[in-house]
Design a protein around this motif. Structure first.
Motif, mmCIF file in Angstrom:
data_model
loop_
_atom_site.group_PDB
_atom_site.id
_atom_site.type_symbol
_atom_site.label_atom_id
_atom_site.label_comp_id
_atom_site.label_asym_id
_atom_site.label_seq_id
_atom_site.Cartn_x
_atom_site.Cartn_y
_atom_site.Cartn_z
ATOM 1 N N ASP A 161 4.595 73.654 -23.614
ATOM 2 C CA ASP A 161 4.809 73.542 -22.174
ATOM 3 C C ASP A 161 5.289 72.159 -21.755
ATOM 4 O OD1 ASP A 161 3.600 76.190 -20.989
ATOM 5 O OD2 ASP A 161 2.239 75.542 -22.565
ATOM 6 N N ASP A 162 4.901 71.140 -22.512
ATOM 7 C CA ASP A 162 5.289 69.777 -22.154
ATOM 8 C C ASP A 162 5.085 68.880 -23.372
ATOM 9 O OD1 ASP A 162 6.155 67.661 -20.656
ATOM 10 O OD2 ASP A 162 4.664 67.899 -19.064
ATOM 11 N N TYR A 163 5.541 67.642 -23.274
ATOM 12 C CA TYR A 163 5.346 66.682 -24.354
ATOM 13 C C TYR A 163 5.262 65.276 -23.779
ATOM 14 C CZ TYR A 163 10.110 64.940 -23.918
ATOM 15 O OH TYR A 163 11.238 64.354 -23.450
ATOM 16 N N LEU A 164 4.582 64.405 -24.504
ATOM 17 C CA LEU A 164 4.526 62.989 -24.181
ATOM 18 C C LEU A 164 4.887 62.224 -25.443
ATOM 19 C CD1 LEU A 164 1.187 62.809 -22.159
ATOM 20 C CD2 LEU A 164 3.501 62.714 -21.238
ATOM 21 N N THR A 165 5.716 61.211 -25.279
ATOM 22 C CA THR A 165 6.139 60.412 -26.424
ATOM 23 C C THR A 165 5.221 59.198 -26.580
ATOM 24 O OG1 THR A 165 8.425 61.093 -26.061
ATOM 25 C CG2 THR A 165 8.064 59.174 -27.472
ATOM 26 N N LYS A 166 4.689 59.020 -27.776
ATOM 27 C CA LYS A 166 3.842 57.864 -28.052
ATOM 28 C C LYS A 166 4.695 56.590 -28.151
ATOM 29 C CE LYS A 166 0.530 60.521 -30.845
ATOM 30 N NZ LYS A 166 -0.082 60.654 -32.189
ATOM 31 N N PRO A 167 4.167 55.463 -27.662
ATOM 32 C CA PRO A 167 2.907 55.325 -26.921
ATOM 33 C C PRO A 167 3.094 55.771 -25.471
ATOM 34 C CG PRO A 167 3.983 53.201 -27.095
ATOM 35 C CD PRO A 167 4.833 54.166 -27.889
ATOM 36 N N PHE A 168 2.093 56.379 -24.901
ATOM 37 C CA PHE A 168 2.193 56.867 -23.527
ATOM 38 C C PHE A 168 1.059 56.287 -22.694
ATOM 39 C CE2 PHE A 168 -0.164 59.868 -26.129
ATOM 40 C CZ PHE A 168 -1.341 59.993 -25.422
ATOM 41 N N ASP A 169 1.248 56.298 -21.399
ATOM 42 C CA ASP A 169 0.238 55.822 -20.462
ATOM 43 C C ASP A 169 -0.733 56.969 -20.172
ATOM 44 O OD1 ASP A 169 -0.565 55.503 -17.342
ATOM 45 O OD2 ASP A 169 -0.352 53.545 -18.317
ATOM 46 N N LEU A 170 -2.029 56.674 -20.129
ATOM 47 C CA LEU A 170 -3.017 57.727 -19.883
ATOM 48 C C LEU A 170 -2.834 58.362 -18.507
ATOM 49 C CD1 LEU A 170 -6.231 56.160 -21.479
ATOM 50 C CD2 LEU A 170 -4.929 58.146 -22.287
ATOM 51 N N LYS A 171 -2.354 57.580 -17.547
ATOM 52 C CA LYS A 171 -2.061 58.156 -16.216
ATOM 53 C C LYS A 171 -0.946 59.200 -16.328
ATOM 54 C CE LYS A 171 -2.033 58.265 -11.637
ATOM 55 N NZ LYS A 171 -0.838 59.077 -11.372
ATOM 56 N N GLU A 172 0.013 58.945 -17.192
ATOM 57 C CA GLU A 172 1.096 59.897 -17.428
ATOM 58 C C GLU A 172 0.545 61.196 -18.011
ATOM 59 O OE1 GLU A 172 5.390 59.966 -19.850
ATOM 60 O OE2 GLU A 172 3.926 58.361 -20.196
ATOM 61 N N LEU A 173 -0.410 61.049 -18.934
ATOM 62 C CA LEU A 173 -1.052 62.235 -19.521
ATOM 63 C C LEU A 173 -1.817 63.012 -18.451
ATOM 64 C CD1 LEU A 173 -2.031 64.021 -21.860
ATOM 65 C CD2 LEU A 173 -3.869 62.365 -22.239
ATOM 66 N N LEU A 174 -2.548 62.294 -17.603
ATOM 67 C CA LEU A 174 -3.325 62.948 -16.546
ATOM 68 C C LEU A 174 -2.419 63.730 -15.608
ATOM 69 C CD1 LEU A 174 -6.086 63.354 -15.177
ATOM 70 C CD2 LEU A 174 -5.638 61.273 -13.848
ATOM 71 N N ASP A 175 -1.275 63.152 -15.241
ATOM 72 C CA ASP A 175 -0.330 63.859 -14.368
ATOM 73 C C ASP A 175 0.184 65.137 -15.033
ATOM 74 O OD1 ASP A 175 -0.603 61.925 -12.444
ATOM 75 O OD2 ASP A 175 1.208 60.822 -13.019
ATOM 76 N N ALA A 176 0.505 65.039 -16.333
ATOM 77 C CA ALA A 176 0.997 66.218 -17.061
ATOM 78 C C ALA A 176 -0.061 67.302 -17.118
ATOM 79 C CB ALA A 176 1.425 65.809 -18.472
ATOM 80 N N VAL A 177 -1.311 66.905 -17.350
ATOM 81 C CA VAL A 177 -2.417 67.866 -17.401
ATOM 82 C C VAL A 177 -2.580 68.565 -16.053
ATOM 83 C CG1 VAL A 177 -4.932 68.069 -17.559
ATOM 84 C CG2 VAL A 177 -3.674 66.745 -19.276
ATOM 85 N N LYS A 178 -2.562 67.789 -14.973
ATOM 86 C CA LYS A 178 -2.735 68.365 -13.628
ATOM 87 C C LYS A 178 -1.626 69.376 -13.316
ATOM 88 C CE LYS A 178 -5.188 64.510 -11.415
ATOM 89 N NZ LYS A 178 -5.087 63.419 -10.403
ATOM 90 N N ILE A 179 -0.393 69.004 -13.653
ATOM 91 C CA ILE A 179 0.745 69.880 -13.374
ATOM 92 C C ILE A 179 0.627 71.191 -14.142
ATOM 93 C CG2 ILE A 179 3.243 70.157 -13.737
ATOM 94 C CD1 ILE A 179 3.491 67.122 -13.127
ATOM 95 N N ARG A 180 0.293 71.092 -15.439
ATOM 96 C CA ARG A 180 0.213 72.302 -16.269
ATOM 97 C C ARG A 180 -0.941 73.202 -15.839
ATOM 98 N NH1 ARG A 180 4.964 73.375 -17.515
ATOM 99 N NH2 ARG A 180 6.014 71.374 -17.737
ATOM 100 N N LEU A 181 -2.076 72.616 -15.488
ATOM 101 C CA LEU A 181 -3.212 73.428 -15.042
ATOM 102 C C LEU A 181 -2.935 74.073 -13.687
ATOM 103 C CD1 LEU A 181 -6.250 71.209 -16.101
ATOM 104 C CD2 LEU A 181 -5.534 73.383 -17.111
ATOM 105 N N LYS A 182 -2.238 73.348 -12.825
ATOM 106 C CA LYS A 182 -1.873 73.917 -11.518
ATOM 107 C C LYS A 182 -0.943 75.109 -11.693
ATOM 108 C CE LYS A 182 0.000 72.639 -6.987
ATOM 109 N NZ LYS A 182 0.574 71.531 -6.160
ATOM 110 N N LYS A 183 0.054 74.972 -12.587
ATOM 111 C CA LYS A 183 0.971 76.077 -12.846
ATOM 112 C C LYS A 183 0.240 77.264 -13.462
ATOM 113 C CE LYS A 183 5.367 73.605 -13.255
ATOM 114 N NZ LYS A 183 6.529 73.307 -14.128
ATOM 115 N N GLN A 184 -0.689 76.972 -14.379
ATOM 116 C CA GLN A 184 -1.441 78.051 -15.018
ATOM 117 C C GLN A 184 -2.307 78.787 -14.009
ATOM 118 O OE1 GLN A 184 -0.822 79.057 -17.845
ATOM 119 N NE2 GLN A 184 -2.532 80.247 -18.635
ATOM 120 N N THR A 185 -2.906 78.045 -13.074
ATOM 121 C CA THR A 185 -3.712 78.684 -12.021
ATOM 122 C C THR A 185 -2.853 79.594 -11.164
ATOM 123 O OG1 THR A 185 -5.256 76.814 -11.939
ATOM 124 C CG2 THR A 185 -5.179 78.253 -10.014
ATOM 125 N N ALA A 186 -1.650 79.127 -10.819
ATOM 126 C CA ALA A 186 -0.733 79.942 -10.007
ATOM 127 C C ALA A 186 -0.335 81.207 -10.750
ATOM 128 C CB ALA A 186 0.507 79.121 -9.649
#
Length: 364
Positions: free
Chosen positions: A99-124
């Motif tokens: 569903d998505d990817y993050l390239t190392k090294p990544f910012d943890l805030k970037e990971l949190l945003d990706a998680v929120k987006i994917r969970l929101k889409k899954q809920t919908a």
């Protein structure tokens, strides 16, 4: 609280991600290799998986493949963690359903945003699926009530009148009531047979051996079965004079039972969607390695938008034309033909009526 599974072989990265997500209100489980991660995914059924690509035991691509093939977790959102040098692995991952990817090294805030987006889409998606499921269940209940209760009311009502007024009714009135009882019983029997076949096909689709048995029949003189179906339905529904036949001999790779069923369904629709006195033609011919059977009627026709929505419990314009059935007939016909390697086509409009063609594999 959403559950997130983190599969990462680097201890520091894994622990930092877990701690950060828990601080932000998520529950986490962790695994230090792909195999352990897959086992945890199956057992805990997380709401989302964050997974490294390059790992021991089982890499991230293999984990994703296994997740997508496992029914209980196949739709779980999947975020990959990938190094810049792993471009090919990343392309493979996205092509098989990441569903998505993050390239190392990544910012943890970037990971949190990706998680929120994917969970929101899954809920919908889940809410939409739940809504569709409720709509389908309501439709099934409404049509089931109609298709079971209507013929039962006909049987009960006609038989009660026959009993209550038996001595007062004329011979012709007796016959009309008996005919009404018989036609209601046939309609009820047809509904039950459809339900049984739908359940049967749903089960055998999961078992290759059952499919082989189901499609293993052979027929000689298929035209005789068509004649029998036309005679029986024409008589039962008082349309014998409307049906004309132009048939050639055919030997089919299909059982008598299945061929009789699909012919009965299509002819029943032709009768149901046309007025008494309008012609219905059945034509059969050999066409390469297929036996083609075409049913032509000059009935009400079917709008294109309804043709495009053939499926179980989907009906053709019930609000305009009161009709029998629950939309299972054409769906089952199409499924049976597909299982046999056959084809199915409908051409229809409100001016010229409907043409339904079936192609069934033939034998020499």
């Amino acid at each position: 609280m959403s559950k997130i599974l983190i599969i990462e072989d680097d201890n520091t990265v894994r622990e930092n991600i877990s701690e950060f997500l828990e601080i932000n209100g998520y529950s986490t489980n962790t695994a230090n290799n792909g195999l352990e991660g897959l086992m945890q995914a199956i057992q805990t059924k997380p709401d989302l998986i964050v997974c490294d690509i390059m790992m021991p035991e089982m890499d991230g691509i293999e984990v994703l493949n296994n997740v997508r093939e496992h029914d209980s977790i196949s739709n779980t959102p999947f975020i990959f963690l990938t190094a810049k040098v792993e471009k090919k692995n990343f392309r493979d991952a996205m092509s098989i359903g990441a569903d998505d990817y993050l390239t190392k090294p990544f910012d943890l805030k970037e990971l949190l945003d990706a998680v929120k987006i994917r969970l929101k889409k899954q809920t919908a998606i889940r809410e939409m699926i739940s809504l569709k499921a409720n709509e389908t269940r309501d439709l099934i209940n409404r049509t089931a009530n109609h298709e079971f209760n209507t013929p039962l009311y006909g049987i009960v009502g006609s038989s009660k009148m026959l009993l209550d007024y038996y001595d007062e009714l004329t011979r012709y009135e007796h016959k009309d009531l008996v005919k009404a009882i018989y036609q209601s019983a046939i309609r009820l029997q047809h509904t039950l047979e459809q339900d049984l076949l739908y359940s049967k096909l749903t089960q055998i689709e999961k078992d290759p051996e059952s499919i082989k048995t189901f499609i293993g029949g052979r027929i000689k003189n298929a035209e005789l079965i068509i004649k029998e179906v036309a005679q029986d339905l024409g008589s039962d529904l008082s349309r014998s004079k409307d049906i004309s036949l132009n048939l050639t001999e055919g030997n089919l790779q299909m059982s008598h039972e299945n061929f009789e069923y699909i012919c009965t369904e299509i002819l029943n629709n032709a009768i149901k969607f046309s007025r008494e006195g309008s012609p219905i033609s059945i034509i059969s011919e050999t066409e390469e390695n297929f036996y083609r059977v075409t049913f032509l009627d000059k009935g009400f026709g079917i709008k294109k938008e309804f043709l495009d929505s053939i499926g179980p419990f989907m009906q053709f314009d019930r609000t305009t034309n009161e009709q029998q059935g629950r939309g299972l007939g054409l769906f089952l016909v199409n499924k049976i033909l597909n299982m046999h390697g056959g084809k199915f086509n409908i051409e229809s409009d409100e001016i010229n009526g409907t043409s339904v063609s079936l192609w069934i594999p033939s034998t020499n």
